[in-house]
Scaffold this motif. Sequence first.
Motif, short mmCIF file in Angstrom:
data_model
loop_
_atom_site.label_atom_id
_atom_site.label_comp_id
_atom_site.label_asym_id
_atom_site.label_seq_id
_atom_site.Cartn_x
_atom_site.Cartn_y
_atom_site.Cartn_z
N ASP A 163 3.36 -16.99 95.70
CA ASP A 163 4.61 -17.25 94.88
C ASP A 163 5.19 -18.64 95.22
O ASP A 163 5.68 -18.73 96.43
N TYR A 164 5.60 -19.23 93.97
CA TYR A 164 6.65 -20.26 94.18
C TYR A 164 7.87 -20.02 94.41
O TYR A 164 8.24 -18.74 93.95
N ALA A 165 8.79 -20.92 95.04
CA ALA A 165 10.13 -20.60 95.15
C ALA A 165 10.90 -20.29 93.83
O ALA A 165 10.65 -20.80 92.90
N THR A 166 11.70 -19.54 94.04
CA THR A 166 12.94 -19.43 92.99
C THR A 166 14.20 -19.33 93.62
O THR A 166 14.38 -19.36 94.85
N PHE A 167 15.27 -19.27 93.15
CA PHE A 167 16.80 -19.19 93.79
C PHE A 167 16.82 -17.56 93.89
O PHE A 167 16.49 -16.52 93.30
N ASP A 168 17.31 -17.48 95.02
CA ASP A 168 17.56 -16.09 95.62
C ASP A 168 18.68 -15.69 95.12
O ASP A 168 19.96 -16.00 95.28
N PRO A 169 18.98 -14.49 94.48
CA PRO A 169 20.18 -14.10 93.74
C PRO A 169 21.11 -13.68 94.56
O PRO A 169 22.27 -13.35 94.14
N ASP A 170 20.68 -13.16 95.79
CA ASP A 170 21.73 -12.74 96.81
C ASP A 170 22.10 -13.66 97.76
O ASP A 170 22.86 -13.26 98.64
N SER A 171 22.03 -15.16 97.56
CA SER A 171 22.57 -16.13 98.26
C SER A 171 23.48 -16.83 97.74
O SER A 171 23.84 -16.51 96.50
N GLY A 172 24.39 -17.35 98.65
CA GLY A 172 25.34 -18.30 98.14
C GLY A 172 26.48 -17.42 97.58
O GLY A 172 26.72 -16.06 97.87
N ASN A 173 27.49 -18.02 96.63
CA ASN A 173 28.72 -17.33 95.98
C ASN A 173 28.61 -17.66 94.57
O ASN A 173 27.99 -18.51 94.36
N GLY A 174 29.46 -17.05 94.14
CA GLY A 174 29.58 -17.19 92.42
C GLY A 174 30.66 -16.54 91.87
O GLY A 174 31.28 -15.30 92.48
N SER A 175 31.32 -17.16 90.94
CA SER A 175 32.23 -16.32 90.21
C SER A 175 31.94 -16.70 88.54
O SER A 175 32.41 -17.70 87.97
N GLY A 176 31.40 -15.60 88.00
CA GLY A 176 31.12 -15.71 86.52
C GLY A 176 30.05 -16.74 86.24
O GLY A 176 29.37 -16.61 85.00
N GLY A 177 29.37 -17.54 87.00
CA GLY A 177 28.02 -18.45 86.85
C GLY A 177 26.88 -17.34 86.79
O GLY A 177 26.78 -16.24 87.14
N VAL A 178 25.95 -17.69 86.10
CA VAL A 178 24.57 -17.09 85.76
C VAL A 178 23.33 -17.63 86.23
O VAL A 178 23.11 -18.86 86.26
N GLY A 191 22.95 -18.36 104.51
CA GLY A 191 24.08 -18.25 104.48
C GLY A 191 25.13 -19.59 104.07
O GLY A 191 26.37 -19.21 104.24
N ALA A 192 24.63 -20.44 103.78
CA ALA A 192 25.45 -21.62 103.47
C ALA A 192 26.11 -21.48 102.21
O ALA A 192 25.62 -20.92 101.32
N THR A 193 27.47 -21.88 102.12
CA THR A 193 28.34 -21.57 100.72
C THR A 193 29.27 -22.84 100.81
O THR A 193 29.71 -23.23 101.92
N LEU A 194 29.48 -23.59 99.88
CA LEU A 194 30.23 -24.47 99.64
C LEU A 194 31.72 -23.72 99.38
O LEU A 194 32.62 -24.31 100.00
N TYR A 195 31.81 -22.74 98.44
CA TYR A 195 33.06 -22.17 98.26
C TYR A 195 33.22 -21.13 99.81
O TYR A 195 32.44 -20.05 99.76
N GLY A 196 33.95 -21.28 100.22
CA GLY A 196 34.15 -20.58 101.72
C GLY A 196 33.73 -21.35 102.76
O GLY A 196 34.28 -21.21 103.86
N GLY A 197 33.17 -22.54 102.52
CA GLY A 197 32.98 -23.55 103.60
C GLY A 197 32.05 -22.96 104.81
O GLY A 197 31.99 -23.50 105.88
N ALA A 198 31.00 -22.09 104.56
CA ALA A 198 30.38 -21.43 105.65
C ALA A 198 29.05 -22.07 105.73
O ALA A 198 28.40 -22.58 104.83
N GLY A 199 28.53 -21.88 106.97
CA GLY A 199 27.16 -22.37 107.36
C GLY A 199 26.98 -23.86 107.32
O GLY A 199 27.95 -24.79 107.18
#
Length: 195
Positions: A1-16, A67-75
């Motif tokens: 399988d080719y990569a996709t985005f992991d829906p459980d990674s990162g942060n979000g607020s209303g983004g799809v 675990g990297a996130t820009l919002y929250g500055g983790a990782g």
Amino acid sequence: DYATFDPDSGNGSGGVLSEDKLTLSTGPGQYIERLSDVVAFNGSSYAEYTMSGSSDLAGGVGVGAAGATLYGGAGTCIMYRYNGQVVNYPGNNLIFTLDSWGDGDVIGVRLNMTNPSNPTVHFSKNGTSLGSVGLSQFSITEDLFAFASLWPGTQSSMTANFGASGWEITPPAGQAHLYAGLNSNVTIQAIDAAA
């Protein structure tokens, strides 16, 4: 399988995240960030991102550790932002500045791990190589994933191609798709994009 985005990674607020898990979209006041669901393998891997949206399209693409996130500055991550800034986290430190990007641009991100003592991330815009960052200076020891983020603005989106479909811009010779055989938990296999 080719990569996709992991829906459980990162942060979000209303983004799809789209149903095929390849397109990030935001509207006013929304943000979203995601890591790929496949770790970049030892070798060279390439991903491209096609940007679309309003004149205030804002975001970044690059590589990040789990675990990297820009919002929250983790990782840990290296990010090429819409305004041309290339930064590293933690710390939001400016490394250097490249061309800015926006609606209609295709941004290429190449992680080169062929020399484990001096891995690099290369960035391109619409097929033109812009620059690279040596990762050894940041003492990154974690596995790295493709990483993308969209920030608050009006309607904007970015679509990732990890190799499952034809490239908008032909990648550099010898680059590979992000591919995980039949299972993302198995050893990563490189598929030559030139083949």
